[in-house]
Design an enzyme around this catalytic site. Structure first.
Site, PDB file in Angstrom:
ATOM      1  N   GLU A  36       0.775  -1.349  -0.040  1.00 46.58           N
ATOM      2  CA  GLU A  36      -0.044  -0.082  -0.063  1.00 46.58           C
ATOM      3  C   GLU A  36       0.948   1.343  -0.041  1.00 46.58           C
ATOM      4  OE1 GLU A  36      -2.848   0.413   3.177  1.00 46.58           O
ATOM      5  OE2 GLU A  36      -3.847   1.998   2.295  1.00 46.58           O
ATOM      6  N   HIS A  53      -6.308  -2.096  15.188  1.00 45.98           N
ATOM      7  CA  HIS A  53      -6.464  -1.417  13.915  1.00 45.98           C
ATOM      8  C   HIS A  53      -6.495  -2.450  12.720  1.00 45.98           C
ATOM      9  CE1 HIS A  53      -6.380   2.441  11.472  1.00 45.98           C
ATOM     10  NE2 HIS A  53      -5.782   1.608  10.666  1.00 45.98           N
ATOM     11  N   GLU A  54      -5.377  -3.024  12.637  1.00 44.70           N
ATOM     12  CA  GLU A  54      -5.023  -3.787  11.503  1.00 44.70           C
ATOM     13  C   GLU A  54      -5.911  -5.100  11.434  1.00 44.70           C
ATOM     14  OE1 GLU A  54      -3.254  -2.109   9.586  1.00 44.70           O
ATOM     15  OE2 GLU A  54      -2.268  -0.900  11.208  1.00 44.70           O
ATOM     16  N   GLU A  93      -9.798   4.288   6.517  1.00 46.74           N
ATOM     17  CA  GLU A  93      -8.985   4.491   7.561  1.00 46.74           C
ATOM     18  C   GLU A  93      -9.866   5.431   8.440  1.00 46.74           C
ATOM     19  OE1 GLU A  93      -6.221   3.286   8.052  1.00 46.74           O
ATOM     20  OE2 GLU A  93      -5.607   2.367   6.044  1.00 46.74           O
TER      21      GLU A  93
HETATM   22  N1  B3K Z   1      -2.849   0.913   5.706  1.00 48.43           N
HETATM   23  C1  B3K Z   1      -1.794   1.079   6.215  1.00 48.43           C
HETATM   24  C2  B3K Z   1      -0.913   2.280   5.740  1.00 48.43           C
HETATM   25  C3  B3K Z   1      -0.410   2.175   4.612  1.00 48.43           C
HETATM   26  C4  B3K Z   1       0.635   3.513   4.318  1.00 48.43           C
HETATM   27  C5  B3K Z   1       1.065   3.756   2.898  1.00 48.43           C
HETATM   28  N2  B3K Z   1       1.939   4.892   2.651  1.00 48.43           N
HETATM   29  C6  B3K Z   1      -1.794   1.164   7.504  1.00 48.43           C
HETATM   30  C7  B3K Z   1      -2.893   1.389   8.278  1.00 48.43           C
HETATM   31  O1  B3K Z   1      -3.621   2.420   8.155  1.00 48.43           O
HETATM   32  O2  B3K Z   1      -3.444   0.426   8.717  1.00 48.43           O
HETATM   33 ZN    ZN Z   2      -5.255   1.642   8.607  1.00 43.81          ZN
END
Ligand code: B3K
Ligand code: ZN
Length: 896
Positions: free
Chosen positions: A125, A301-302, A324
């Site tokens: 990402e 979060h993840e 997000e």
């Molecule tokens: N989705 C990733 C963030 C990616 C950043 C790329 N530059 C982590 C998160 O927000 O959970």
């Molecule tokens: Zn995230």
């Protein structure tokens, strides 16, 4: 395919691709310098899209071969264009086979496939997959993946990818392989592989439908004693999502892998989350209470992304807040619930929730408000970008979460849950937009959210003005709320937004009044949510016997700046009586802000600094109030952050502000010496360390008392801090003592820093704390050495490395972003150092460089003299050859 560098990509230019990908089979022959990637894609024409070629993005790839339906391409069928390949195809379905070579060892960008401590890791990402193979690398292309990995068995005994493991085997020449299959279609940004020498902590749990799933946390063998908390956090997250949203883990196996070199916190790759070690590893000896809390919330979060982001993803990167903002909101709610659940009494639970909310708002005010006021200001759904990596911002994340929270406030818990259920029932397996999400919230609740969508399109922090008028004759209280959003870069005109404002009225005895609005037959509740939809509106409360004190924006019900005319006495009254703990804290913050900014003005004008006596009294009243939860008291007595105060100071001037902060801290330390010492003694936490909100709260207030005592100085404070440092049973106490000692210029400062370094010399994460503390050190005494010299010297420490993002964030970030007065020193040496480091980082890791570059984007808020010096530094960077789009966008916008 890619617009020319420097030309922004626009949200309204979205077009679906002519060809989608249905299945991808990837084969990796891993080698440090020459990894060969074979990619077989079944591409299918998209009937909804205009005709066109197959579009494949690619970056830093060596193309070895292309085959189309098993044959060599015809002349001119495959075109190399800027940013990738275009392939002309007639059929509705075509199988492309592309072989490329990449060099992971040379990949210092940490995007795509790279090496860290001998292992292979990926970060895709937002647009890293195109650095692995040619692919329509956009989130609206969702495909099913199989992956075969082959690597050296001795150095990379563990081979992981997304989904389920199908097969493993050994190969000649000391090599081995594994095959993985992900049953769920996913966008390429969620692809991941890991090949490294790791060990796992494993746990099996049953999901809500009774399926047994395997959870694994993979780390280097030496770190296995620090992963228990991450595993517990994962189990808690899994349960919470089941209980609160009815969302179950959909895979048989869920893996977390920790890596030392990582650009951000963590990444939600399907079934194979990859984490910065900072957000996985924690034990009492190495992690503070804050580290434990961060691990828990990042793991959550993840994990929550598995539904909000992975099962339902974004159509394009402009929709980033769709996943997000929503997922940050979910992790914030989770943390608040976990804190409350661990608390022993309902009062402690309420207080623990308030502490979580306060931390959220502190982050928003010091991280997002400045962004909204500077050249990078953008709506939570931006309209354009030059480099998408620059838009993983506090606005998209934190303000995005506040926007979701407002939906909860407007729709209620049940209504919000119904909206979520509808969202998954309509969009599971799809790549969608923010309109789709808000549309579900509206449909599930029969609500009109058209005006609310303004939060997605308008940048800038609204100012909410509240004016009250009491009419004794009619025993009524009129409250007028007005809104105004100042212009932001590229968005001069602003409209009125739909703002939920939670309001209470406090009677003269300090108790909340029952609220009855004009036209209502009876009173209901003591906090009401008023929905402001126009520029200005007045509400009238009836049956009010005496002039009340209003408590506006309870719980911080909207991400706005509240403007209300309150004198010191009224702020002190609310500090003592506001039943809303958030607003009680906020009253204290407002009072401190007023006192500190007045002192800063005095310092700038060369006047004598004097802290008002009443302020000391209000401060003391909170300090000695042992009925209040210590964690909450710590929040109310901690000064507002310097970053936030600089935003409030006009024009911003770091030197007098720092002088004011030091003066207030010293005066409080002196005036309250006895109380601070008593509290310090009483708050000691006995027994073995446990990560628990009650204990964490006590440690937090105790460490704060120590810092105030140290600010005043004197041998007692130094002795106490040294004693705490030497006898600490956990990192929170040890680090708290070190942070206090760093404020002094006593010999104990040097001794403690040396002892800390010696004890943790081989521990990268703990050393980050050591670097950061010194980079952020204030100049408490004239004899202390300059921070810039220290930072330069620390860059020479063998443990420091510019290629490790954590080190850069700790040392350089600690200096550029968390030490305003030292960084903005009068001779401009801080800025010259900034330009030098941004230019150096730009060559190796543009994402990290851009983060550092952002330290100066808000330069126009400073005094004219400071602006002249900063402009020169910005121009130096802007003139640099070979600037990455990441850094070019930041300095370009700053100078525009
Ligand atoms: N989705 C990733 C963030 C990616 C950043 C790329 N530059 C982590 C998160 O927000 O959970
Ligand atoms: Zn995230």
């Amino acid at each position: 395919m890619r617009t020319q560098q420097g030309t922004p990509i626009r949200r309204d230019a979205y077009q679906p691709l002519a060809y989608q990908v249905e299945t991808v089979d990837l084969d990796f022959v891993l080698d440090p310098k020459a990894t060969v990637v074979s990619n077989r894609m079944r591409c299918v024409r998209n009937p909804q899209a205009a005709a066109g070629p197959v579009v494949l993005y690619g970056e830093a790839l060596v193309c070895l071969s292309v085959r189309i339906d098993g044959a060599a391409p015809a002349d001119g069928q495959v075109r190399t264009v800027e940013g990738g390949l275009e392939i002309d195809v007639d059929a509705d379905v075509v199988v492309l086979e592309i072989v490329t070579r990449i060099d992971p060892s040379a990949n210092l960008t940490l995007s795509g496939l790279y090496q860290s401590r001998g292992g292979y890791y990926t970060q895709c990402e937002a647009e890293g997959f195109r650095r692995i193979t040619y692919f329509p690398d956009r989130p609206d292309v969702m495909a099913r993946y199989t992956v075969r990995l082959e690597a050296d068995a001795a150095t990379c005994p563990v081979l992981l990818s997304n989904g389920n493991l199908l097969e493993t085997g050994t190969l000649p020449g000391g090599r081995h392989f594994a095959r993985w299959e992900d049953p769920f279609p996913k966008p390429s940004y969620l692809f991941a592989l890991v090949a490294a020498d790791l060990k796992a902590l494993e746990r099996k749990v049953c999901t809500m439908s009774g399926r047994e799933v395997l959870l694994q946390v993979w780390v280097e063998a030496r770190d296995l004693d620090r992963v228990g908390h991450a595993m517990d956090s994962l189990v808690h997250s899994l349960r919470w999502d089941e209980e609160v949203f009815g969302l179950e883990l959909d895979l048989d196996r869920f893996m977390i892998v920790a890596v030392s070199d990582f650009n951000m916190g963590a990444m939600e790759n399907k079934g194979l989350n990859i984490f910065n070690t900072k957000y996985v590893l924690a034990n009492p000896d190495t992690g503070t209470d804050l580290d434990f809390e961060n691990v828990e919330s990042v793991v959550a979060h993840e994990y929550f992304h598995n539904w909000t982001g992975n099962r339902v993803t974004c159509r394009d990167w402009f929709q980033l807040t769709l996943k997000e903002g929503l997922t940050v909101f979910r992790d914030q709610q989770f943390t608040a619930d976990m804190m409350a659940r661990a608390s022993d009494t309902p009062a402690a639970a309420a207080s623990a929730r308030a502490v979580t909310r306060i931390a959220n708002v502190r982050g928003l005010r010091s991280g997002q408000f400045p962004e909204d006021a500077g050249p990078m200001a953008h709506p939570i759904r931006p309209d354009s970008y030059q480099e998408i990596n620059n838009f993983y911002t506090a606005t998209v994340y934190q303000k995005g979460a506040e926007v979701i929270r407002m939906l909860l406030t407007l729709l209620g818990t049940e209504g919000f849950r119904n909206g979520m259920d509808l969202y998954f029932s309509y969009h599971d397996g799809q790549a969608v937009t923010c309109d789709d999400f808000v549309g579900c919230m509206a449909e599930a609740n029969g609500a009109d959210l058209d005006l609310f969508m303004g939060w997605y399109s308008q940048a800038g922090t609204p100012r909410l003005k509240a004016v009250g008028h009491y009419d004794a004759a009619s025993r009524s209280y009129a409250l007028t709320l007005s809104q105004h959003t100042p212009p932001t870069a590229g968005q001069p005109d602003k409209q009125a937004l739909h703002i939920p404002v939670a309001v209470g009225l406090i009677g003269p005895d300090g108790a909340d009044l029952p609220l009855q609005l004009e036209g209502e037959v009876r009173s209901a509740g003591t906090t009401r949510v008023l929905e402001l939809k126009e520029t200005s509106r007045t509400w009238r409360f009836s049956g009010i016997e005496a002039e009340p004190v209003p408590s506006i924006l309870r719980g911080f019900s909207a991400p706005v700046i509240l403007e209300v005319d309150e004198d010191d006495a009224r702020l002190a009254f609310r500090m003592a009586h506001d039943s809303d703990p958030f607003n009680c804290w906020d009253a204290a913050q407002r009072y401190m802000e007023r006192v500190v900014l007045a002192l800063a003005a005095d310092a700038a004008a060369g006047r004598r600094l004097e802290v008002p006596q009443a302020f000391g009294h209000a401060f003391r009243a909170l300090l000695v109030n042992d009925r209040l939860d210590p964690g909450f008291v710590a929040e109310t007595l901690a000064l507002p952050s310097e970053t936030y105060l600089l935003e409030r100071m006009q024009p911003a001037d770091p030197a007098p502000l720092r002088a004011a902060l030091i003066h207030v801290s010293r005066e409080l330390g002196q005036a309250l010496q006895a109380d601070l010492l008593t509290r310090y003694m009483d708050l000691e936490v006995e027994g073995e360390y446990r990560y628990h909100p009650a204990d964490a709260g006590r440690r937090s207030l105790r460490n704060l008392c120590l810092r105030y005592m140290m600010a005043w100085g004197g041998p007692t404070a130094v002795q106490l801090a040294s004693l705490q440092f030497r006898t600490a049973g956990n990192m929170t106490e040890r680090y708290g003592a070190l942070a206090a000692l760093v404020q002094s210029d006593a010999p104990e400062r040097i001794e403690a820093l040396a002892a800390f370094h010696e004890r943790y010399r081989d521990d990268a994460l703990v050393l980050d704390k050591w670097f950061q503390l010194q980079a952020g050190a204030w100049h408490w005494s004239a004899s202390a050495p300059s921070t810039l010299e220290q930072v330069r010297a620390l860059m020479g420490n063998p443990a420091f490395s510019l290629s490790n993002p954590n080190k850069v964030y700790a040392l350089l970030g600690g200096y550029f972003k968390a030490n305003a007065a030292e960084f903005h020193r009068e001779d401009g040496a801080g800025y010259a150092f900034w330009a030098e480091q941004v230019i150096a980082l730009n060559r190796s890791n543009p994402q990290v460089a851009s983060r550092m570059a952002r330290a100066l984007e808000g330069w126009r808020k400073f005094t004219p003299e400071i602006q002249v010096r900063i402009r020169a530094a910005l121009e130096t960077v802007a003139a640099e050859e070979g600037l990455s789009p990441d850094v070019a966008e930041i300095v370009g916008k700053a100078l525009a």
